[in-house]
Design an enzyme around this catalytic site. Structure first.
Site, PDB file in Angstrom:
ATOM      1  N   HIS A   1      -9.533   2.706   0.597  1.00  0.00           N
ATOM      2  CA  HIS A   1      -9.532   1.507   1.443  1.00  0.00           C
ATOM      3  C   HIS A   1     -10.603   1.598   2.543  1.00  0.00           C
ATOM      4  O   HIS A   1     -10.368   1.215   3.688  1.00  0.00           O
ATOM      5  CB  HIS A   1      -8.149   1.326   2.061  1.00  0.00           C
TER       6      HIS A   1
ATOM      7  N   HIS B   1       0.804  -1.227   0.000  1.00  0.00           N
ATOM      8  CA  HIS B   1       0.000   0.000   0.000  1.00  0.00           C
ATOM      9  C   HIS B   1       0.837   1.276   0.000  1.00  0.00           C
ATOM     10  O   HIS B   1       0.514   2.247   0.691  1.00  0.00           O
ATOM     11  CB  HIS B   1      -0.957   0.008   1.185  1.00  0.00           C
TER      12      HIS B   1
ATOM     13  N   GLU C   1     -11.873  -2.618  -2.975  1.00  0.00           N
ATOM     14  CA  GLU C   1     -10.787  -1.782  -3.465  1.00  0.00           C
ATOM     15  C   GLU C   1     -10.698  -1.874  -4.985  1.00  0.00           C
ATOM     16  O   GLU C   1     -10.096  -2.793  -5.532  1.00  0.00           O
ATOM     17  CB  GLU C   1      -9.471  -2.214  -2.816  1.00  0.00           C
TER      18      GLU C   1
END
Length: 348
Positions: A179, A105, A313
């Site tokens: 997210h 991420h 996502e």
């Protein structure tokens, strides 16, 4: 339609501000300039009761200490990159390794942990927040000065539109997503195992033991990964399928979408009557059912535990730089990256 803002806290000497967009029907979205975090989405249930349907905290300290990316924009690249490195134009780039030996991420100080410059835009039929951030060349190991823009637009049709733009002065990688952890029960009254999900997807990406894609694309037919006609999330939590067990009894997988911008993702909670419809231009959606949320913190008076939320996502396939047959996440120098996802909130 209106936007209000107020101080949310302070981090590292910088003020963190919370912005709340409200439409004419009373639906509201509150987000922070820190990580573009969506901290609440207030929508009505079938009886008109307005409650929050995303997981989050009330202080910046809790986000810093406990948050598993609650509501944040993650990047430059969402998901994992194997061995925290990639090669581009015969040069190897070493990224921050923040998930064992892998990159997750966007790294240690990804898009989710910086303060974005924010502007408010008001219109008769919508309100918008425009977040901008310059990710400098070498940040978290990525090449290129990347100018990034994220916009959140709330309409009177109870629709939240998220748009992403990016432009770099060097060839680089970019694959951005939001997210948010959704729980349509309202104010986290129940877990999400009873939520029903429908996905226009006939295949999903197999994961290895390190939760990195193996490169194999598997058909969903006759597996707990077949959401084409709708199924309950609990099917994955109780499944004996090796891929469900691998990620902690549930889902943490990319699904390849067979359609775009045509009601391709629908989530329903029968008890509250709330329905979320997601449309995107992206080739995939990563479904994560909070199998690893754990019980080491509380949020707004609710003890954390697995399955309290689920993430949808919308993005490119993780680790695509190591799998040429996946849709690429390479952004060319001077090229404009653009992506849009819409979240429609309604009741059934």
């Amino acid at each position: 339609m209106r936007i209000t803002h107020e101080p949310f806290g302070e981090w590292d000497g910088q003020l963190v501000t919370a912005y709340t967009m409200v439409n004419d029907h009373g639906m509201s979205v509150t987000s922070l300039d820190y990580g573009c975090i969506i901290t609440s989405v207030l929508t009505p249930d079938k009886n008109g009761k307005i409650e929050n349907i995303v997981l989050g905290f009330d202080t910046i300290e809790e986000y810093r200490e406990h948050s598993p990316y609650f509501g944040a924009v993650v990047g430059r690249v969402a998901g994992r990159i194997k061995n925290a490195e990639f090669e581009l134009d015969q040069k190897t780039y070493q990224l921050a390794a923040n998930d064992n030996s892998n990159h997750l991420h966007g790294g240690v100080q990804g898009f989710d942990k910086v303060i974005w410059k924010t502007e408010m835009v008001k219109h008769e039929d919508w309100v918008r927040l425009e977040f901008t951030y310059l990710s400098k060349d070498g940040e978290e190991g990525y090449p290129g000065n990347l100018q990034t823009k994220v916009t959140y637009t709330l309409t009177n049709e109870n629709e939240l539109q998220i748009a992403y733009r990016g432009e770099s002065d060097k060839r680089t990688l970019l694959n951005v997503t939001n997210h948010s952890y959704f729980n349509l029960s309202g104010n986290v009254k129940r877990d999400i195992l009873g939520h029903q999900l429908t996905l226009k997807s006939s295949s999903f990406v197999e994961l290895g033991d390190d939760l990195i894609p193996t490169g194999q694309i598997l058909p969903v037919e006759n597996t707990p990964f077949d959401f084409q006609s709708g199924r309950k999330i609990k099917d994955g939590a109780t499944s004996e399928h090796s891929q469900n067990i691998l990620v902690g009894n549930g889902y943490d997988h990319p699904f390849l979408l067979t359609e775009n911008n045509r009601n391709e993702i629908i989530l329903v909670d029968d008890e509250s009557g709330r329905m979320l419809t997601v449309e995107t231009v992206q080739p995939a959606v990563v479904l994560y059912t909070a199998n690893q949320l754990g019980d080491h913190f509380s949020m707004r008076g609710v003890q954390s535990r697995n399955y309290l939320g689920l993430c949808l996502e919308t993005q490119g396939v993780p680790d695509s730089i190591h799998h040429p047959h996946f849709p690429p996440s390479i952004l060319e120098k001077g090229e404009l990256y653009q992506s849009t996802t819409k979240y429609k909130f309604s009741v059934v």
